[in-house]
Design an enzyme around this catalytic site. Structure first.
Site, PDB file in Angstrom:
ATOM      1  N   ARG A 180       0.833  -1.217   0.000  1.00  0.00           N
ATOM      2  CA  ARG A 180       0.000   0.000   0.000  1.00  0.00           C
ATOM      3  C   ARG A 180       0.863   1.260   0.000  1.00  0.00           C
ATOM      4  O   ARG A 180       0.508   2.279   0.606  1.00  0.00           O
ATOM      5  CB  ARG A 180      -0.977   0.033   1.185  1.00  0.00           C
ATOM      6  CG  ARG A 180      -1.741  -1.240   1.402  1.00  0.00           C
ATOM      7  CD  ARG A 180      -2.505  -1.666   0.189  1.00  0.00           C
ATOM      8  NE  ARG A 180      -3.144  -2.954   0.374  1.00  0.00           N
ATOM      9  CZ  ARG A 180      -3.782  -3.602  -0.595  1.00  0.00           C
ATOM     10  NH1 ARG A 180      -3.823  -3.108  -1.814  1.00  0.00           N
ATOM     11  NH2 ARG A 180      -4.358  -4.749  -0.361  1.00  0.00           N
ATOM     12  N   LYS A 323       1.299  -8.619  13.827  1.00  0.00           N
ATOM     13  CA  LYS A 323       0.041  -8.979  13.175  1.00  0.00           C
ATOM     14  C   LYS A 323      -0.007 -10.507  13.233  1.00  0.00           C
ATOM     15  O   LYS A 323       0.776 -11.180  12.573  1.00  0.00           O
ATOM     16  CB  LYS A 323       0.057  -8.483  11.730  1.00  0.00           C
ATOM     17  CG  LYS A 323      -1.113  -8.975  10.879  1.00  0.00           C
ATOM     18  CD  LYS A 323      -1.105  -8.288   9.506  1.00  0.00           C
ATOM     19  CE  LYS A 323      -2.197  -8.805   8.585  1.00  0.00           C
ATOM     20  NZ  LYS A 323      -2.243  -8.081   7.299  1.00  0.00           N
ATOM     21  N   GLU A 327      -5.263 -12.464   8.151  1.00  0.00           N
ATOM     22  CA  GLU A 327      -4.937 -12.489   6.722  1.00  0.00           C
ATOM     23  C   GLU A 327      -3.758 -13.422   6.430  1.00  0.00           C
ATOM     24  O   GLU A 327      -2.803 -13.051   5.746  1.00  0.00           O
ATOM     25  CB  GLU A 327      -4.663 -11.070   6.214  1.00  0.00           C
ATOM     26  CG  GLU A 327      -5.871 -10.155   6.370  1.00  0.00           C
ATOM     27  CD  GLU A 327      -5.704  -8.771   5.772  1.00  0.00           C
ATOM     28  OE1 GLU A 327      -4.577  -8.271   5.731  1.00  0.00           O
ATOM     29  OE2 GLU A 327      -6.723  -8.208   5.341  1.00  0.00           O
ATOM     30  N   ARG A 360      -1.654  -6.135  17.261  1.00  0.00           N
ATOM     31  CA  ARG A 360      -2.767  -5.564  16.487  1.00  0.00           C
ATOM     32  C   ARG A 360      -4.065  -6.347  16.689  1.00  0.00           C
ATOM     33  O   ARG A 360      -4.049  -7.574  16.773  1.00  0.00           O
ATOM     34  CB  ARG A 360      -2.408  -5.539  14.994  1.00  0.00           C
ATOM     35  CG  ARG A 360      -1.214  -4.660  14.700  1.00  0.00           C
ATOM     36  CD  ARG A 360      -0.855  -4.729  13.245  1.00  0.00           C
ATOM     37  NE  ARG A 360      -1.589  -3.807  12.418  1.00  0.00           N
ATOM     38  CZ  ARG A 360      -2.145  -4.114  11.246  1.00  0.00           C
ATOM     39  NH1 ARG A 360      -2.084  -5.344  10.778  1.00  0.00           N
ATOM     40  NH2 ARG A 360      -2.765  -3.207  10.528  1.00  0.00           N
ATOM     41  N   ASP A 402     -11.799  -1.302   7.800  1.00  0.00           N
ATOM     42  CA  ASP A 402     -10.463  -1.213   7.214  1.00  0.00           C
ATOM     43  C   ASP A 402     -10.179   0.134   6.554  1.00  0.00           C
ATOM     44  O   ASP A 402     -10.101   0.204   5.323  1.00  0.00           O
ATOM     45  CB  ASP A 402     -10.278  -2.342   6.192  1.00  0.00           C
ATOM     46  CG  ASP A 402      -8.831  -2.500   5.758  1.00  0.00           C
ATOM     47  OD1 ASP A 402      -7.966  -1.870   6.376  1.00  0.00           O
ATOM     48  OD2 ASP A 402      -8.587  -3.258   4.805  1.00  0.00           O
ATOM     49  N   GLU A 430      -4.914   4.411   1.456  1.00  0.00           N
ATOM     50  CA  GLU A 430      -5.188   3.212   0.656  1.00  0.00           C
ATOM     51  C   GLU A 430      -6.557   3.267  -0.022  1.00  0.00           C
ATOM     52  O   GLU A 430      -6.702   2.927  -1.191  1.00  0.00           O
ATOM     53  CB  GLU A 430      -5.096   1.986   1.574  1.00  0.00           C
ATOM     54  CG  GLU A 430      -5.495   0.687   0.910  1.00  0.00           C
ATOM     55  CD  GLU A 430      -5.404  -0.502   1.871  1.00  0.00           C
ATOM     56  OE1 GLU A 430      -4.921  -0.341   3.010  1.00  0.00           O
ATOM     57  OE2 GLU A 430      -5.827  -1.589   1.467  1.00  0.00           O
TER      58      GLU A 430
HETATM   59  C1  BDP Z   1      -5.466  -3.715   4.745  1.00  0.00           C
HETATM   60  C2  BDP Z   1      -4.499  -3.769   3.609  1.00  0.00           C
HETATM   61  C3  BDP Z   1      -3.506  -4.888   3.719  1.00  0.00           C
HETATM   62  C4  BDP Z   1      -2.870  -4.851   5.099  1.00  0.00           C
HETATM   63  C5  BDP Z   1      -3.951  -4.968   6.143  1.00  0.00           C
HETATM   64  C6  BDP Z   1      -3.440  -4.807   7.557  1.00  0.00           C
HETATM   65  O1  BDP Z   1      -5.230  -3.897   2.415  1.00  0.00           O
HETATM   66  O2  BDP Z   1      -2.562  -4.720   2.702  1.00  0.00           O
HETATM   67  O3  BDP Z   1      -1.943  -5.862   5.245  1.00  0.00           O
HETATM   68  O4  BDP Z   1      -4.879  -3.931   5.981  1.00  0.00           O
HETATM   69  O5  BDP Z   1      -3.668  -3.748   8.129  1.00  0.00           O
HETATM   70  O6  BDP Z   1      -5.923  -2.402   4.801  1.00  0.00           O
HETATM   71  O7  BDP Z   1      -2.854  -5.719   8.112  1.00  0.00           O
END
Ligand code: BDP
Length: 707
Positions: A180, A323, A327, A360, A402, A430
């Site tokens: 990003r 993190k 994801e 996080r 987000d 973003e």
């Molecule tokens: C989202 C983004 C992604 C990030 C994620 C995050 O699209 O690329 O890795 O957040 O904050 O906004 O971990």
């Protein structure tokens, strides 16, 4: 001969001064080299000696608070005195003095501004200021703020940061790319082209042998210190385990050494599974561990050894950002452990050195898979409240989804009471036009503070918008968001307007084309500053209008998150990535029912917001489709149906961008050519893109509404 050399030098200097690529940011002090500076020799002394016109005495007072400073100005007589506990406080004081000096030069203009504002502001401004005043907290804080900071009137300024932790988060990868990132490659990590391509883009691979750019990092440090930022996380939250290998830790040490004199600590994002692939000095003969289970004794020992290794090189290392189980990142769930188990193992490792863990809460699709995504952070973390070590801080995005252009605040801030919390704001835009749209973010962040009182937090993190682009941020106006982040982290009660005004005066001001001292030019310059201010203050609301009016959200194109893709659905990716999941439009209705009849996300909010958002009659219309599902025939307070209101707002957003182009055109005679042209091109593109949003969304939603 000597004179000729001087003449040539002067010509070169003028030539350089004219090349205006924006690299200087807001730091456009003119070197005067006249001030006498006494006191300890430090960066503050160097800065003042070069740029101050007034003599300055620097004084250390151990009784003062860490990072705070006092400036005493004695009109006309004697030097200015800056007092602080240590050199960093003196440096913050020095930058304040230089900023005030710059503003003082413009003082007449400032006094006029408040009057001018009323005349220059359009109806749109008033509409937007109504939105802000809905939020009573914000206005009261402004008044407090004036009391807290004694102004120039009595000649004394006392200032101390509101937060101890004012940290940039760089999402920079070790191969030099930035997740990003919209302003070029990383300023910290350099990779090399692998020769392979993905979707026509070169694939970069790591190249730890490349030297660091010490000069650039020093400039970065100076810019941050000038706005009070005191920490930086050097790598992406989607962290490579290699970050903790010795070759990279050695580079981190080099960065720490450059940043230290500017009061900036370094932190690292870590991959939770690092113990499984990276050796730690003095641990197990250099062999990694077979697991990353946070309760495993070897894993604990690995983290302790790694912390020891880092602190041996960087005694003031800040700590880790994590993190986990989000994801696709590894985390404690992989071993049936909790976030608290994971965070505490890392916390114990850095505790002896004074380090912290920023853990996080941006998690979804792990333990609470299938639940409304905006609820999952509370579902996962509320029950762990109080179970974290005291050097763990829960870091949460301002909104529950987000970083959308407008979200209601994240209710995790209402549900955590015994664990320290930080807010994570995103500077990099973003979802707000990236580095191609002019969108000033301070109003969005101030809106957040209206719901989450600053005192609930121990710090602020901002996802950086900085890259190798000559102007650092891609868009000249995106620099204002970096600036605003720092200023708000120092004092969250500053107004968006004051911050923008400061930034404009320092970045454009009357400085460039208006150096001639003609009164006519001055008046034009003042008016120009005012219209630029108005444009900046309106820009976020405009973006909301042309991207996601009345609470629409996450209808961005997959992955790139730039253009519109309201019909986006892909059965092969998680449902929570699909735009159609968020608006659920069909021939009858539109919107996500998050009330007690739907996902009940409203129940996660404290009163009065819980009831306010749950009831369609009291829910602010800016969140309508975020919290409610309504039939197409539903009428808003304006008397318009949902689709009519959408149409009105998309048009209004596009109209605003057209007006920004007009403002910029008017500003042309006063702005240097290069920056004017670069902003102009982006504004033209922004208008095209706003129109594309309008057309795509109205065509798509209209196809349902008209059925
Ligand atoms: C989202 C983004 C992604 C990030 C994620 C995050 O699209 O690329 O890795 O957040 O904050 O906004 O971990």
């Amino acid at each position: 001969m000597k004179r000729l050399t001087l003449l040539i030098l002067a010509m070169v200097f003028v030539g350089l001064a004219k090349a205006e690529d924006g690299h200087q940011l807001w730091l456009r002090y003119q070197p005067v080299n006249t001030a006498k500076v006494t006191g300890p020799e430090c960066v503050a002394a160097q800065e003042l000696r070069t740029y101050s016109t007034k003599d300055v005495e620097l004084r250390i007072d151990p009784a003062m608070e860490e990072e705070a400073y006092k400036i005493e100005r004695k009109c006309g007589e004697g030097p200015c005195v800056i007092t602080a506990k240590n050199e960093i406080g003196l440096l913050y004081g020095a930058y304040d003095l230089l900023r005030q000096k710059n503003r003082f030069n413009n003082k007449d203009r400032r006094t006029n501004n408040s009057l001018d504002n009323k005349d220059i502001r359009t109806k749109e401004d008033l509409r937007h200021s109504n939105i802000l005043t809905d939020n009573k907290d914000i206005r009261t804080k402004d008044i407090d703020n004036k009391d807290r900071r004694t102004g120039e009137e009595d000649g004394i300024t006392v200032s101390r940061p509101y937060y101890r932790l004012r940290i940039l988060n760089h999402w920079d990868n070790l191969n030099g790319t930035i997740e990003r990132g919209y302003a070029g490659l990383s300023i910290f990590w350099k990779g090399k082209d692998s020769g392979k391509r993905f979707r026509d883009q070169p694939i970069f691979v790591e190249d730890p042998d490349q030297p660091i750019d010490a000069e650039l990092i020093k400039e970065y440090a100076r810019a941050n210190a000038s706005i009070g930022i005191n920490g930086t996380v050097l790598n992406n939250v989607n962290a490579s385990p290699k970050m903790l290998s010795d070759v990279y830790i050695n580079k981190v040490k080099q960065y720490a050494d450059i940043l230290r004199p500017y009061g900036i600590k370094v932190y690292l994002s870590v991959n939770f599974a690092s113990p499984m692939s990276i050796p730690a000095k003095g641990f197990n003969g250099g062999k990694p561990v077979k697991t990353a289970d946070p309760l495993n004794a070897q894993v604990k020992a690995w983290w302790k050894a790694k912390a020891k290794e880092i602190y041996a090189l960087i005694p003031d290392f800040g700590g880790f950002l994590v993190k986990a189980n989000s994801e696709g990142q590894p985390g404690p769930f992989d071993y049936n452990r909790t976030h608290a188990d994971g965070a505490n193992t890392l916390a114990d490792a850095v505790k002896p050195y004074g380090g912290i863990i920023m853990w996080r809460s941006f998690v979804y699709g792990a333990k609470h898979k299938g639940e409304d995504r905006v609820k999952q952070a509370v579902s996962e973390f509320a029950e762990l409240d109080g179970k974290f070590r005291d050097n763990v801080i829960l870091q949460s995005k301002n909104g529950p989804l987000d970083f959308q252009p407008r979200e209601p605040y994240a209710p995790i801030f209402d549900n955590i009471h015994q664990t320290k919390q930080m807010a994570e704001l995103q500077i990099t835009q973003e979802y707000l036009g990236q580095s191609r749209h002019l969108v000033y973010l301070a109003p969005m962040w101030r809106e957040f503070f209206g719901f989450v009182a600053p005192e609930k937090l121990v710090g602020i993190a901002g996802v950086a918008n900085i890259g190798l682009d000559k102007n650092w941020c891609g868009h000249h106006f995106s620099q204002a968001n970096w600036y605003a982040f720092g200023r708000l982290a120092w004092d969250p009660n500053l107004t968006s307007e004051d911050i923008a005004q400061e930034w404009i005066e320092q970045t454009f001001g009357l400085s460039e084309k208006c150096k001639v001292n003609s009164e006519k030019c001055k008046v034009k310059g003042e008016k120009c500053d005012q219209t630029l201010l108005s444009m900046m203050l309106r820009s976020r609301e405009a973006c909301v209008d042309y991207m996601m009016p009345i609470g629409l959200h996450h209808i961005f194109a997959f992955d790139e998150h730039y253009g519109p893709e309201p019909d986006g659905f892909n059965p092969n990716v998680p449902l929570e990535w699909c735009p159609t999941y968020y608006h659920k439009a069909n021939k009858d209705s539109i919107g996500f029912d998050r009330t007690h009849t739907g996902s009940n996300a409203t129940a996660q909010y404290r009163e009065p917001y819980c009831s306010m958002y749950d009831n369609i009659n009291t829910c602010p219309e800016r969140y309508l489709l975020w919290f409610h599902r309504v039939p197409w025939s539903y009428r808003l307070k304006s008397g318009k149906t949902v689709f009519e209101e959408m149409t009105y707002r998309y048009n209004r957003g596009v109209g605003e961008v057209k007006d920004f182009l007009r403002v910029w055109q008017d500003a042309k005679p006063l702005i240097d050519d290069q920056r004017w042209q670069e902003v102009q091109e982006r504004l033209e593109h922004q208008l095209d893109n706003a129109k594309l949003w309008r057309k795509t969304c109205l065509d798509y939603f209209g196809s349902f509404a008209s059925k």
